[in-house]
Design an enzyme around this catalytic site. Structure first.
Site, PDB file in Angstrom:
ATOM      1  N   TYR A   1      -8.514  -5.223  20.684  1.00 18.38           N
ATOM      2  CA  TYR A   1      -7.304  -4.909  19.916  1.00 18.38           C
ATOM      3  C   TYR A   1      -6.359  -6.104  19.922  1.00 18.38           C
ATOM      4  O   TYR A   1      -5.816  -6.490  18.875  1.00 18.38           O
ATOM      5  CB  TYR A   1      -6.627  -3.679  20.526  1.00 18.38           C
ATOM      6  CG  TYR A   1      -5.400  -3.215  19.761  1.00 18.38           C
ATOM      7  CD1 TYR A   1      -5.496  -2.234  18.784  1.00 18.38           C
ATOM      8  CD2 TYR A   1      -4.142  -3.756  20.020  1.00 18.38           C
ATOM      9  CE1 TYR A   1      -4.380  -1.804  18.068  1.00 18.38           C
ATOM     10  CE2 TYR A   1      -3.023  -3.349  19.314  1.00 18.38           C
ATOM     11  CZ  TYR A   1      -3.146  -2.367  18.349  1.00 18.38           C
ATOM     12  OH  TYR A   1      -2.041  -1.963  17.652  1.00 18.38           O
TER      13      TYR A   1
ATOM     14  N   LYS B   1      10.876  23.133  24.188  1.00 23.43           N
ATOM     15  CA  LYS B   1      11.981  22.375  23.595  1.00 23.43           C
ATOM     16  C   LYS B   1      12.074  21.022  24.301  1.00 23.43           C
ATOM     17  O   LYS B   1      12.458  20.935  25.463  1.00 23.43           O
ATOM     18  CB  LYS B   1      13.296  23.139  23.739  1.00 23.43           C
ATOM     19  CG  LYS B   1      14.478  22.490  23.027  1.00 23.43           C
ATOM     20  CD  LYS B   1      15.715  23.377  23.122  1.00 23.43           C
ATOM     21  CE  LYS B   1      16.865  22.796  22.309  1.00 23.43           C
ATOM     22  NZ  LYS B   1      17.317  21.498  22.826  1.00 23.43           N
TER      23      LYS B   1
ATOM     24  N   LYS C   1      11.263  31.014  17.142  1.00 23.56           N
ATOM     25  CA  LYS C   1      11.686  31.046  15.741  1.00 23.56           C
ATOM     26  C   LYS C   1      10.699  31.852  14.908  1.00 23.56           C
ATOM     27  O   LYS C   1       9.521  32.009  15.285  1.00 23.56           O
ATOM     28  CB  LYS C   1      11.836  29.634  15.187  1.00 23.56           C
ATOM     29  CG  LYS C   1      10.688  28.691  15.439  1.00 23.56           C
ATOM     30  CD  LYS C   1      11.140  27.259  15.142  1.00 23.56           C
ATOM     31  CE  LYS C   1      10.064  26.257  15.500  1.00 23.56           C
ATOM     32  NZ  LYS C   1      10.540  24.865  15.390  1.00 23.56           N
TER      33      LYS C   1
ATOM     34  N   LYS D   1      17.341  28.674  27.416  1.00 25.81           N
ATOM     35  CA  LYS D   1      17.611  27.625  28.394  1.00 25.81           C
ATOM     36  C   LYS D   1      17.292  28.119  29.804  1.00 25.81           C
ATOM     37  O   LYS D   1      17.785  29.170  30.234  1.00 25.81           O
ATOM     38  CB  LYS D   1      19.082  27.187  28.321  1.00 25.81           C
ATOM     39  CG  LYS D   1      19.443  26.468  27.020  1.00 25.81           C
ATOM     40  CD  LYS D   1      18.596  25.217  26.847  1.00 25.81           C
ATOM     41  CE  LYS D   1      19.011  24.390  25.649  1.00 25.81           C
ATOM     42  NZ  LYS D   1      20.232  23.631  25.888  1.00 25.81           N
TER      43      LYS D   1
ATOM     44  N   CYS E   1      20.608  -8.782  55.304  1.00 33.07           N
ATOM     45  CA  CYS E   1      20.886 -10.154  55.746  1.00 33.07           C
ATOM     46  C   CYS E   1      22.094 -10.284  56.662  1.00 33.07           C
ATOM     47  O   CYS E   1      22.336 -11.361  57.215  1.00 33.07           O
ATOM     48  CB  CYS E   1      21.074 -11.071  54.535  1.00 33.07           C
ATOM     49  SG  CYS E   1      22.622 -10.815  53.639  1.00 33.07           S
TER      50      CYS E   1
ATOM     51  N   CYS F   1      20.510 -13.687  50.496  1.00 33.14           N
ATOM     52  CA  CYS F   1      20.010 -12.371  50.909  1.00 33.14           C
ATOM     53  C   CYS F   1      18.585 -12.160  50.382  1.00 33.14           C
ATOM     54  O   CYS F   1      18.348 -12.264  49.174  1.00 33.14           O
ATOM     55  CB  CYS F   1      20.926 -11.273  50.378  1.00 33.14           C
ATOM     56  SG  CYS F   1      20.378  -9.601  50.814  1.00 33.14           S
TER      57      CYS F   1
END
Length: 658
Positions: free
Chosen positions: A34, A111, A282, A306, A403, A423
């Site tokens: 590809y 959903k 729905k 929900k 450090c 550090c």
């Protein structure tokens, strides 16, 4: 075969391979093959740019950055759904539908928690994509949507006009990788995949969006000229046949079946590739939807169930601190293992000291955990009535746990940072920044090379780069003797970049390229800068009190002094480069806008400043010229409104040549 035929064949083969990989999850071509074909197509398109088509696989990597999004009016409104939160509310919805209609069938589907968009096709070709916005007017994000590999650019059936609605999301695995990188870099974490997807899709630079690897699921047919469907299920099956990734669904006939499916979806949501914030119910019949109709805000024929967030208690075993690549200290709480939203949780983020103080989280406490956006474990509350005796408030350490350098709090935020210039936790970021193009500009020393140098313990500070040998570099993967010699030469050449670049390369907070130039011009040498007081620094134009304090603090840090001494030993110039100041643009202010072809923005700004001018980021009445490249937006419009002279890139180049 002529080049047109070859390009057409490559586009078709690559598009089919992409469809099988990204939509069917059934790869039919090896990655290297590809890549080889894509490179060949890129070569041909570079040679024959007039043959580039909008549906070419090469156009999915992102074009030029935009300055703003145009508004798009939706021919069919993108309505929102009424939320329900209990099985009884689902039953009430079903009862209303059954009273209004003779027989009812429901489509129940997950959903997706993402960003809703509309995709428009003309004669089978993708022409525009827009966000939902307020449902009637959204934002044109076409170029960003082109970068999403699962959106087909062409369709098998060439309907005059087709509009579909889908949800753009960031896959969970991509989200976790992105947040890990952001955490390592000391950047704010995305709260959930939806925030990450929304932020990515609204990037003005499509290339940034392309790197975020967004995906989409199509869940509704908005408009189809020349086609009619009786049910939602039929329309989704049709969209699947056209190459879209669609939402899985079940067609059911009673409230009891619907509630059972909602429970099943909730139990299996951790197995889905996307974050799910509910279940959609729905009517399946499209004519029934027309009969029931809509309110001013949402359709009467659908609801969104929900799920309540799952919360569980656990005991705090410890609070640990990690140091990110930008030096930010991030606390995490380690808890007794608890099963939460499908996974075992052993730690949770505490964000910062303010978050710890607000909730008064202590080692030994029993806390309530939930997953923010169903993804990131977080502490919701402390059960203080279960607090053991002898617990004490927790405070982040005053010294870096990595450090030992002092830490400081951002004056404009809650972050606490390590101040150490050497550090180890920040080493990869510091090295990459030090060698970057706008800093010391060391060719061939990118992030991958820096990672190897750290892993092999060949460097502990940026100064160590100047003591590397070609033999050491030749041992790195994909380096080789010639590349190693070139890298050593590039490192040596960077010693003479001058003080302004060095100051930027050192990563002193709030000292960017502009401040580096100002400081180098004013002091002339690092030693002179290091001897300046905060008051002296503040007296310089463009150097405020906060920046002056950061400079003084950095210079006084023992790790910084050690780094500067090592750079001096390596022969790195600490003096400002003496440049002859041109006067061609003396007193002029330029604003650059749009995509330039001959220069980068930084190169054009440098050329302006070298001739005594100023490069500004905003248009005002004091602007002398606006240089406008491709896709120039609001700055060009403002220039025209104010009557500011506008130069094309060619006119700007001619002015430079005078």
């Amino acid at each position: 075969m002529d080049y047109r035929s070859e390009m057409k064949q490559l586009r078709e083969t690559l598009s089919e391979a992409g469809y099988r990989y990204y939509v069917l999850d059934d790869p039919a071509m090896a990655d290297h093959e590809y890549d080889r074909m894509l490179r060949r197509l890129e070569e041909l398109e570079a040679q024959y740019p007039e043959e580039i088509t909008p549906d070419s696989p090469t156009q999915r990597v992102g074009g030029a950055a935009l300055e703003s999004f145009a508004q798009v009016e939706h021919p069919v409104p993108l309505e929102s759904l009424q939320d329900v939160f209990a099985p009884e509310e689902v039953e009430e919805f079903a009862q209303r539908m059954e009273e209004a209609l003779k027989s009812v069938a429901y489509s129940v589907e997950p959903k997706v928690d993402g960003l809703s968009v509309a995709l428009e096709y003309r004669d089978g070709v993708f022409v525009q994509g827009a966000t939902r916005g307020d449902g009637r007017v959204g934002e044109d994000v076409t170029e960003n949507l082109r970068t999403i590999k699962s959106i087909p650019m062409t369709l098998p059936e060439k309907l005059p006009r087709l509009i579909v609605r889908g949800e753009v999301f960031m896959p969970k695995n991509v989200f976790h990788k992105l947040n890990r990188r952001r955490e390592e870099n000391g950047e704010a974490l995305f709260a959930n995949p939806r925030n990450a997807a929304a932020g990515s899709l609204r990037q003005l630079d499509p290339k940034i969006c392309a790197r975020r690897l967004l995906d989409i699921r199509v869940f509704n047919l908005q408009l189809a000229e020349g086609r009619e469907f009786a049910t939602h299920g039929e329309s989704i099956d049709y969209l699947t046949s056209q190459g879209f990734q669609t939402i899985p669904r079940k067609i059911l006939s009673s409230a009891a079946e619907v509630n059972a499916e909602i429970v099943r979806l909730g139990d299996s949501r951790d197995k889905l590739p996307f974050d799910m914030d509910g279940a959609v119910v729905k009517l399946n019949s499209l004519s029934d939807r027309g009969t029931v109709g809509s309110t001013a805000k949402c359709p009467r024929w659908a609801i969104a169930y929900k799920y309540p967030p799952e919360r569980k208690p656990s005991r705090v075993l410890d609070i640990v601190v990690q140091v990110g690549r930008t030096g930010v200290l991030t606390p995490k709480v380690e808890v007794e293992p608890v099963r939460l939203a499908g996974t075992t949780v052993t730690n949770a983020t505490l964000h910062n000291q303010d978050f710890i103080d607000e909730k008064d989280i202590r080692i030994g406490d029993t806390v309530i955990l939930q997953k923010a956006g169903e993804i990131i474990p977080e502490v919701v509350e402390v059960l203080k009535d279960l607090r053991p005796e002898g617990t004490v408030p927790y405070h982040l350490p005053e010294a870096c746990p990595v450090c030992g350098a002092p830490v400081e709090r951002d004056p404009d935020g809650a972050a606490i940072r390590c101040t150490g210039a050497e550090c180890p936790a920040q080493l990869h970021r510091n090295l990459t920044h030090f060698a970057s193009r706008d800093a010391m500009d060391i060719d061939g020393m990118g992030p991958a090379v820096m990672r190897q140098l750290i892993d092999k313990e060949l460097v502990r500070t940026p100064a160590d780069l100047y003591f590397l040998t070609a033999e050491q570099l030749a041992e790195l993967e994909r380096m080789g003797k010639k590349s190693a010699r070139n890298a050593v030469s590039a490192i040596a050449a960077s010693k003479d970049r001058g003080l302004e670049r060095l100051l930027y390369a050192l990563g002193i907070r709030q000292v960017g390229q502009k401040a580096g130039k100002v400081l180098a011009s004013h002091f002339g040498s690092f030693d002179a800068l290091a001897a300046a007081s905060v008051e002296e620094l503040t007296g310089i134009d463009d150097v405020g009190g906060i920046t002056a304090a950061y400079i003084r603090e950095w210079v006084d840090n023992p790790q910084s002094r050690h780094l500067i001494q090592r750079l001096k030993e390596a022969g790195v110039s600490m003096e400002a480069v003496q440049q002859s100041a041109g006067e061609q643009f003396e007193g002029m202010t330029f604003v650059l806008t749009g995509a330039l072809e001959k220069f980068t923005r930084d190169e054009a700004a440098a050329l302006i400043e070298a001739r005594g001018g100023k490069a500004s980021g905003s248009v005002s009445r004091k602007t002398s010229y606006v240089v406008a490249g491709e896709n120039a937006g609001s700055k060009l419009r403002k220039a025209n409104e104010l009557g500011i002279p506008v130069l094309t890139e060619e006119e700007f180049a001619a002015m430079l040549a005078e």
